[in-house]
Design a protein around this motif. Structure first.
Motif, PDB file in Angstrom:
ATOM      1  N   LEU A 155      26.369  14.349   5.059  1.00  0.00           N
ATOM      2  CA  LEU A 155      25.192  14.886   5.735  1.00  0.00           C
ATOM      3  C   LEU A 155      24.156  15.401   4.730  1.00  0.00           C
ATOM      4  N   CYS A 156      24.624  16.046   3.671  1.00  0.00           N
ATOM      5  CA  CYS A 156      23.702  16.543   2.636  1.00  0.00           C
ATOM      6  C   CYS A 156      23.002  15.384   1.931  1.00  0.00           C
ATOM      7  N   LEU A 157      23.736  14.307   1.660  1.00  0.00           N
ATOM      8  CA  LEU A 157      23.121  13.139   1.036  1.00  0.00           C
ATOM      9  C   LEU A 157      22.070  12.514   1.955  1.00  0.00           C
ATOM     10  N   LEU A 158      22.384  12.420   3.245  1.00  0.00           N
ATOM     11  CA  LEU A 158      21.410  11.876   4.191  1.00  0.00           C
ATOM     12  C   LEU A 158      20.155  12.742   4.253  1.00  0.00           C
ATOM     13  N   PHE A 159      20.342  14.050   4.339  1.00  0.00           N
ATOM     14  CA  PHE A 159      19.198  14.947   4.413  1.00  0.00           C
ATOM     15  C   PHE A 159      18.361  14.886   3.135  1.00  0.00           C
ATOM     16  N   ALA A 160      19.021  14.885   1.979  1.00  0.00           N
ATOM     17  CA  ALA A 160      18.292  14.826   0.711  1.00  0.00           C
ATOM     18  C   ALA A 160      17.592  13.476   0.561  1.00  0.00           C
ATOM     19  N   GLY A 161      18.236  12.413   1.014  1.00  0.00           N
ATOM     20  CA  GLY A 161      17.589  11.101   0.963  1.00  0.00           C
ATOM     21  C   GLY A 161      16.371  11.031   1.861  1.00  0.00           C
ATOM     22  N   MET A 162      16.459  11.627   3.055  1.00  0.00           N
ATOM     23  CA  MET A 162      15.289  11.657   3.935  1.00  0.00           C
ATOM     24  C   MET A 162      14.166  12.490   3.313  1.00  0.00           C
ATOM     25  N   LYS A 163      14.547  13.582   2.687  1.00  0.00           N
ATOM     26  CA  LYS A 163      13.549  14.431   2.034  1.00  0.00           C
ATOM     27  C   LYS A 163      12.874  13.670   0.890  1.00  0.00           C
ATOM     28  N   LEU A 164      13.662  12.895   0.138  1.00  0.00           N
ATOM     29  CA  LEU A 164      13.123  12.134  -0.985  1.00  0.00           C
ATOM     30  C   LEU A 164      12.242  10.991  -0.499  1.00  0.00           C
ATOM     31  N   SER A 165      12.673  10.317   0.565  1.00  0.00           N
ATOM     32  CA  SER A 165      11.853   9.208   1.064  1.00  0.00           C
ATOM     33  C   SER A 165      10.568   9.713   1.716  1.00  0.00           C
ATOM     34  N   ALA A 166      10.597  10.902   2.288  1.00  0.00           N
ATOM     35  CA  ALA A 166       9.388  11.464   2.887  1.00  0.00           C
ATOM     36  C   ALA A 166       8.404  11.924   1.808  1.00  0.00           C
ATOM     37  N   ALA A 167       8.860  12.109   0.604  1.00  0.00           N
ATOM     38  CA  ALA A 167       8.004  12.605  -0.476  1.00  0.00           C
ATOM     39  C   ALA A 167       7.263  11.487  -1.190  1.00  0.00           C
ATOM     40  N   GLN A 168       7.330  10.264  -0.694  1.00  0.00           N
ATOM     41  CA  GLN A 168       6.664   9.154  -1.375  1.00  0.00           C
ATOM     42  C   GLN A 168       5.142   9.253  -1.290  1.00  0.00           C
ATOM     43  N   GLY A 169       4.669  10.123  -0.409  1.00  0.00           N
ATOM     44  CA  GLY A 169       3.221  10.290  -0.268  1.00  0.00           C
ATOM     45  C   GLY A 169       2.594  11.079  -1.400  1.00  0.00           C
ATOM     46  N   GLY A 170       3.373  11.583  -2.296  1.00  0.00           N
ATOM     47  CA  GLY A 170       2.820  12.295  -3.433  1.00  0.00           C
ATOM     48  C   GLY A 170       3.090  13.783  -3.419  1.00  0.00           C
ATOM     49  N   ASN A 171       4.014  14.263  -2.595  1.00  0.00           N
ATOM     50  CA  ASN A 171       4.348  15.689  -2.574  1.00  0.00           C
ATOM     51  C   ASN A 171       5.433  15.949  -3.627  1.00  0.00           C
ATOM     52  N   PRO A 172       5.070  16.514  -4.777  1.00  0.00           N
ATOM     53  CA  PRO A 172       6.060  16.687  -5.850  1.00  0.00           C
ATOM     54  C   PRO A 172       7.141  17.721  -5.520  1.00  0.00           C
ATOM     55  N   GLN A 173       6.824  18.713  -4.685  1.00  0.00           N
ATOM     56  CA  GLN A 173       7.832  19.714  -4.328  1.00  0.00           C
ATOM     57  C   GLN A 173       8.927  19.108  -3.451  1.00  0.00           C
ATOM     58  N   ALA A 174       8.542  18.289  -2.486  1.00  0.00           N
ATOM     59  CA  ALA A 174       9.535  17.643  -1.624  1.00  0.00           C
ATOM     60  C   ALA A 174      10.371  16.641  -2.425  1.00  0.00           C
ATOM     61  N   ARG A 175       9.719  15.982  -3.384  1.00  0.00           N
ATOM     62  CA  ARG A 175      10.449  15.039  -4.239  1.00  0.00           C
ATOM     63  C   ARG A 175      11.497  15.782  -5.067  1.00  0.00           C
TER      64      ARG A 175
END
Length: 123
Positions: free
Chosen positions: A71-91
């Protein structure tokens, strides 16, 4: 005095007297007291099934930890994929989440190894 504190003090006093009685009594008297109270010690850990129960508990906790890491990997992966717009903090949060999930896997594997080492004392 508070009622809860009085109950706690009574329990501590009872526990201390109970523990002190085993220090003052000889082993034969202590065993007789255990038998009188209805507790019969096995004296043999190999036949007590405690290691089987502990092994089942370790497997259960390992399984829950494995699902938690997934579950942590899924959540972190979603957070990383959502950060493709250029949000360095979410990345950064996504990378740290993946790193922490990997650390969690390592801890689960090592905890299982340590539990197996302790279980080896009884065999």
């Amino acid at each position: 005095m508070n009622k809860g504190l009085k109950k706690a003090m009574g329990f501590v006093a009872f526990s201390a007297i109970f523990a002190l009685s085993f220090v003052l009594l000889s082993p034969e008297e202590a065993a007789a007291a255990w038998k009188k109270s209805g507790i019969t010690p096995q004296g043999d850990l190999k036949n007590s099934k405690i290691y089987t129960d502990l092994k089942n508990i370790v497997y259960f906790v390992t399984g829950i930890g494995g699902f938690w890491v997934i579950l942590c990997l899924l959540f972190a992966g979603m957070k990383l994929s959502a950060a493709q717009g250029g949000n360095p903090q979410a990345r950064t949060q996504g990378f740290i989440g993946i790193l922490m999930a990997g650390l969690g896997i390592f801890i689960i594997v090592k905890a299982t190894t340590i539990a197996g080492w302790f279980a080896g004392f009884g065999s």
